[in-house]
Design a protein around this motif. Structure first.
Motif, PDB file in Angstrom:
ATOM      1  N   ILE A  17       0.831  -1.204   0.000  1.00 47.92           N
ATOM      2  CA  ILE A  17       0.000   0.000   0.000  1.00 47.92           C
ATOM      3  C   ILE A  17       0.863   1.251   0.000  1.00 47.92           C
ATOM      4  CG2 ILE A  17      -1.687   1.309   1.337  1.00 47.92           C
ATOM      5  CD1 ILE A  17      -2.871  -1.270   2.300  1.00 47.92           C
ATOM      6  N   ARG A  18       1.937   1.223   0.778  1.00 49.79           N
ATOM      7  CA  ARG A  18       2.840   2.380   0.817  1.00 49.79           C
ATOM      8  C   ARG A  18       3.448   2.627  -0.559  1.00 49.79           C
ATOM      9  NH1 ARG A  18       5.131   3.779   5.966  1.00 49.79           N
ATOM     10  NH2 ARG A  18       7.126   4.145   4.923  1.00 49.79           N
ATOM     11  N   ALA A  19       3.883   1.546  -1.205  1.00 44.42           N
ATOM     12  CA  ALA A  19       4.513   1.691  -2.521  1.00 44.42           C
ATOM     13  C   ALA A  19       3.522   2.225  -3.548  1.00 44.42           C
ATOM     14  CB  ALA A  19       5.077   0.351  -2.969  1.00 44.42           C
ATOM     15  N   LYS A  20       2.300   1.660  -3.545  1.00 44.27           N
ATOM     16  CA  LYS A  20       1.280   2.129  -4.478  1.00 44.27           C
ATOM     17  C   LYS A  20       0.933   3.589  -4.235  1.00 44.27           C
ATOM     18  CE  LYS A  20      -1.162  -2.165  -5.630  1.00 44.27           C
ATOM     19  NZ  LYS A  20      -2.480  -2.856  -5.580  1.00 44.27           N
ATOM     20  N   SER A  21       0.858   3.968  -2.974  1.00 43.79           N
ATOM     21  CA  SER A  21       0.516   5.346  -2.636  1.00 43.79           C
ATOM     22  C   SER A  21       1.597   6.312  -3.110  1.00 43.79           C
ATOM     23  CB  SER A  21       0.313   5.478  -1.129  1.00 43.79           C
ATOM     24  OG  SER A  21      -0.736   4.633  -0.682  1.00 43.79           O
ATOM     25  N   ILE A  22       2.842   5.938  -2.903  1.00 45.37           N
ATOM     26  CA  ILE A  22       3.946   6.801  -3.335  1.00 45.37           C
ATOM     27  C   ILE A  22       3.953   6.936  -4.851  1.00 45.37           C
ATOM     28  CG2 ILE A  22       6.460   6.983  -3.456  1.00 45.37           C
ATOM     29  CD1 ILE A  22       6.536   5.664  -0.661  1.00 45.37           C
ATOM     30  N   ARG A  23       3.729   5.829  -5.555  1.00 46.08           N
ATOM     31  CA  ARG A  23       3.704   5.875  -7.017  1.00 46.08           C
ATOM     32  C   ARG A  23       2.545   6.739  -7.513  1.00 46.08           C
ATOM     33  NH1 ARG A  23       5.004   0.092  -6.731  1.00 46.08           N
ATOM     34  NH2 ARG A  23       2.781  -0.364  -6.990  1.00 46.08           N
ATOM     35  N   THR A  24       1.394   6.616  -6.853  1.00 44.98           N
ATOM     36  CA  THR A  24       0.240   7.426  -7.242  1.00 44.98           C
ATOM     37  C   THR A  24       0.530   8.908  -7.049  1.00 44.98           C
ATOM     38  OG1 THR A  24      -1.294   5.646  -6.642  1.00 44.98           O
ATOM     39  CG2 THR A  24      -2.201   7.867  -6.811  1.00 44.98           C
TER      40      THR A  24
END
Length: 339
Positions: free
Chosen positions: A229-236
């Motif tokens: 979730i952290r990775a997806k959020s940062i990419r978003t």
């Protein structure tokens, strides 16, 4: 096409602006966007349709985003032909209004759908438990439907402002409007910029500021926010901020500056020339979001997109006579294990 500068200049006593560069620059950039945007958005819609699991909230918003992009990309051949012919519009009144309407529908629909995605991601990161009742497929579908309704209502006036007319015996298609209605168009444009761009941008800015503050905390203090979730959020965050920085912000700044000068009847020919050129340079570049939005989909689905490609490839092998039933079974088995 923008308001015809040659005609407007003659009517208002302003500068005569040369736009010869548009015959090369605009067809070229629109052609690149069409060549990239059509297969990318088509591939995302096809992959979304073929996936076996139910669409998540993020996928619902992203599919609507791809639909908006695809509707606009399909209008680009009309603009490519028009600018290649020196601003001559041979397609009639109805298509003129429709093409202009779909451009702004894509623009402000994309901004609002990106806002929905950002709010959804913000709730998942900062309020993962309290927001569970609101982060459902039903709410996502309602949010997407409300977005389309709001965008259509906001942009209905563009169907009246944009129209065809003859200038020096040549039919043109106004993007803005004729000089006689420019005062009303200026007021409408400022309201649209505020409601369709400034307010959603502020919402996204607040959401991402709070998300960054939350993600900066140690991982063990984030309830329900794992590494994925952290990775997806940062990419978003990175991609959406890039979209706004490269596409939406420069377009709205240059457009607002240009039409303000026209409204104030500026006599500074050099400033008016620069403002006009800046707006016309950034106008096709704002459409580059059609090519960047699919990247948001693949960043969102992560490894699932690769797995789906692998499944579809094995399905194709299975359908080939040399593959037979064994090939189909093997493809299905790999998908079952990978998923």
């Amino acid at each position: 096409m923008e308001m015809q500068d040659t005609n407007a200049s003659e009517e208002t006593g302003l500068c005569l602006l040369s736009e010869d560069y548009k015959q090369i620059y605009l067809p070229l950039t629109y052609s690149i966007i069409f060549v990239l945007g059509l297969p990318l958005n088509g591939a995302v819609l096809w992959l979304s349709w073929r996936q076996t699991k139910r669409w998540s909230c993020a996928t619902i918003y992203l599919v609507n985003l791809m639909v908006a992009d695809l509707l606009y990309v399909l209008t680009l051949p009309f603009l490519i032909v028009t600018y290649s012919l020196g601003d001559w519009w041979p397609f009639g009144e109805l298509l003129c209004r429709l093409v202009r309407f779909l451009f702004y529908t894509n623009l402000y629909g994309s901004i609002l759908l990106l806002t929905c995605i950002s709010v959804h991601r913000f709730l998942g990161v900062c309020h993962p438990l309290r927001s569970l009742p609101y982060r459902t497929r039903r709410h996502a579908l309602r949010g997407a439907a409300a977005t389309w309704a709001l965008v259509v209502l906001q942009l209905l006036p563009t169907l009246g402002f944009s129209h065809t007319d003859y200038i020096h015996g040549q039919m043109v298609c106004y993007d803005m409007t004729g000089q006689e209605n420019f005062d009303q168009f200026f007021a409408y444009s400022m309201v649209l910029t505020l409601s369709g761009f400034v307010l959603p941008s502020l919402v996204i800015l607040v959401c991402y500021s709070l998300m960054v503050r939350s993600l900066a905390k140690p991982a063990e203090t984030l309830v329900g926010a794992g590494t994925t979730i952290r990775a997806k959020s940062i990419r978003t965050i990175l991609l959406v901020c890039s979209l706004f920085a490269l596409c939406f912000v420069p377009f709205h700044v240059s457009r607002s500056f240009y039409i303000t000068l026209r409204f104030l009847m500026s006599q500074d020919c050099r400033l008016l020339t620069v403002a006009s050129a800046a707006y016309k340079v950034w106008r096709p570049l704002v459409s580059m979001s059609c090519c960047l939005n699919p990247v948001l989909y693949f960043l969102s689905v992560g490894k699932n997109g690769v797995r789906l490609f692998r499944k579809l490839r094995h399905d194709k092998v299975g359908e080939h006579p040399a593959g037979g039933e064994r090939g189909r079974a093997r493809g299905g088995q790999i998908w079952a294990v990978s998923r």
